[in-house]
Design an enzyme around this catalytic site. Structure first.
Site, PDB file in Angstrom:
ATOM      1  N   ARG A  40       0.844  -1.185   0.000  1.00  0.00           N
ATOM      2  CA  ARG A  40       0.000   0.000   0.000  1.00  0.00           C
ATOM      3  C   ARG A  40       0.887   1.245   0.000  1.00  0.00           C
ATOM      4  NH1 ARG A  40      -2.899  -3.347  -1.211  1.00  0.00           N
ATOM      5  NH2 ARG A  40      -5.023  -3.851  -0.518  1.00  0.00           N
ATOM      6  N   GLU A  49      -6.764   5.899  -5.901  1.00  0.00           N
ATOM      7  CA  GLU A  49      -6.879   5.124  -7.130  1.00  0.00           C
ATOM      8  C   GLU A  49      -8.307   5.147  -7.642  1.00  0.00           C
ATOM      9  OE1 GLU A  49      -3.377   1.883  -5.898  1.00  0.00           O
ATOM     10  OE2 GLU A  49      -5.454   1.237  -6.112  1.00  0.00           O
ATOM     11  N   HIS A  75      -1.746  -1.053  -9.916  1.00  0.00           N
ATOM     12  CA  HIS A  75      -2.275  -1.948  -8.879  1.00  0.00           C
ATOM     13  C   HIS A  75      -2.697  -3.288  -9.462  1.00  0.00           C
ATOM     14  CE1 HIS A  75      -4.179  -1.894  -4.606  1.00  0.00           C
ATOM     15  NE2 HIS A  75      -3.562  -3.037  -4.865  1.00  0.00           N
TER      16      HIS A  75
END
Length: 323
Positions: free
Chosen positions: A234, A263, A283
Site C-alpha cells: 500500500r 486510485e 495496482h
C-alpha cells in the site's frame, strides 16, 4: 437479493466462472470508481448487498445512513480501514470477508524487481523506437534482499529470493521476525541496518493505523544510491511525498510501485509517473484470473451462505443476533 458490485474496472466479473454462483440474484455492476457520497447513495439505494473489491470504494457512516436496505457487505479479501465496521454494526449491516494465497502479488513483486533491475520497460520501448542497447542492468544473484514483514506474501518473496541466490533477511514486528527465525531466515540486526545494507527492499505489510506512514524520509535516505524499493502493498505505508523526494535526491536510486494513495490514477496524475527512476504499474498485484476466481468466488459463496441463513466469515457476527 439485489447485489451491487462497484469498481469492476476491466468489465471482467461477469466473465468469471464463479459468477454463475450469483444465478437467481439481481446483480448491478459498475465499471468505474466514484468518490462522491451522493452518487454512491443513488447507485446503492436498492442494494441488499454490496460486493467491495479491496479498498476501491469506502463505506462509512455518512453513506451507510443513506442505505436503509443494505444487509450485507461481502468484501473481496480481508477488510481494511475503508469499511467502518463499527458503523456497519450499528446499522445492522453484516460484513463478510475472504482470503487468498497472495501468490499473484508475490509474483508481481518479483516481476517488478526483475524489470527494474534490468530496465526492461525502457529497453523494450527503445527497441520499438528503432534503437538498441542503452542501459547496463544489475543481476539479483548475490545481492541483499530485505523483506519487510514475513507474512503470507513476504514468506513467498523470501523463497523467490533464496531461489535466485540472493542474501535474504527480513524486518518487521516481533511476531513476524519470530516466524522468520523459526524458519531459519536471517533477521536484520536493526531497522537502520535493514535499510542501509539492503540492495532491494520490498514491502509486504498490511495497512492499518500502526503502519500508516511507518516508512519515513530517514529510512529512505539510508538506502544506497543504487538500491531499489519495491512496494506492492500500500502506498500509504510510506510517509506522504517521501518517496518522490527520496528518488529525486537519489536515495534510493530506484523504485517499483504498484499502489497509489488515491486510485485509480488517470491522466498520469501522480508525481512518480514522471520520474525515470520509478517503474509504476496500476495496482496489478492481485489482478490475475485465478486470484479473481478465488476472491470473488469466496465473496459470492459468503452471499449465498448469508441468504441461506448460515452466514460465514463474518467480521461482526453480533449483527446476526441483533437482527
Amino acid at each position: 437479493m439485489h447485489i451491487a458490485i462497484p469498481d469492476d474496472y476491466q468489465d471482467c466479473v461477469r466473465g468469471l466462472a464463479c459468477y454463475a454462483r450469483l444465478a437467481g440474484h439481481d446483480v448491478t455492476i459498475f465499471h468505474d470508481t466514484v468518490k462522491d457520497i451522493d452518487t454512491l447513495a443513488r447507485r446503492f439505494q436498492d442494494a441488499d448487498c454490496i460486493v467491495l473489491t479491496r479498498e476501491r470504494t469506502r463505506l462509512g457512516e455518512e453513506l451507510l445512513r443513506r442505505l436503509p436496505r443494505l444487509r450485507l457487505v461481502s468484501q473481496i479479501g480481508k477488510t481494511a480501514p475503508h469499511i467502518d465496521i463499527a458503523a456497519c454494526t450499528a446499522h445492522g449491516v453484516a460484513v463478510a470477508e475472504g482470503s487468498g494465497s497472495g501468490a499473484a502479488t508475490a509474483e508481481l513483486a518479483w516481476a517488478l524487481m526483475l524489470a527494474s533491475r534490468r530496465h526492461l520497460v525502457a529497453e523494450a520501448n527503445r527497441l520499438r523506437a528503432g534503437q538498441w542497447q542503452h542501459t547496463l542492468g544489475q543481476e539479483l544473484r548475490g545481492q541483499r534482499l530485505g523483506v519487510w514483514s514475513y507474512g503470507r506474501i513476504g514468506r513467498q518473496v523470501v523463497d523467490y529470493g533464496r531461489a535466485f541466490g540472493m542474501r535474504v533477511w527480513v524486518w518487521g514486528g516481533p511476531e513476524s521476525t519470530a516466524r522468520a527465525r523459526a524458519d531459519g531466515i536471517d533477521v536484520a540486526p536493526t531497522r537502520e541496518t535493514f535499510f542501509a545494507d539492503s540492495d532491494v527492499v520490498t514491502l509486504h505489510l498490511r495497512l492499518g493505523q500502526a503502519t500508516r506512514g511507518v516508512i519515513g524520509a530517514d529510512d529512505l535516505a539510508r538506502m544506497k544510491p543504487d538500491a531499489l524499493l519495491v512496494n506492492t502493498s500500500r502506498a500509504e505505508l510510506i510517509a506522504p511525498g517521501a518517496l518522490e523526494v527520496a528518488l529525486r535526491q537519489g536515495r534510493p536510486g530506484y523504485a517499483a510501485v504498484d499502489t497509489f494513495e488515491s486510485e485509480p490514477v488517470l491522466g498520469a496524475d501522480h508525481p512518480l509517473l514522471h520520474l525515470d527512476n520509478a517503474l509504476c504499474t496500476p495496482h496489478l498485484g492481485f489482478v490475475e484470473r485465478d486470484n479473481y476466481e478465488a476472491y470473488f468466488g469466496t465473496a459470492f459463496d459468503n452471499i449465498n451462505a448469508f441468504c441461506a441463513g448460515k452466514p460465514v466469515n463474518l467480521v461482526n457476527p453480533e449483527v446476526i443476533g441483533g437482527r
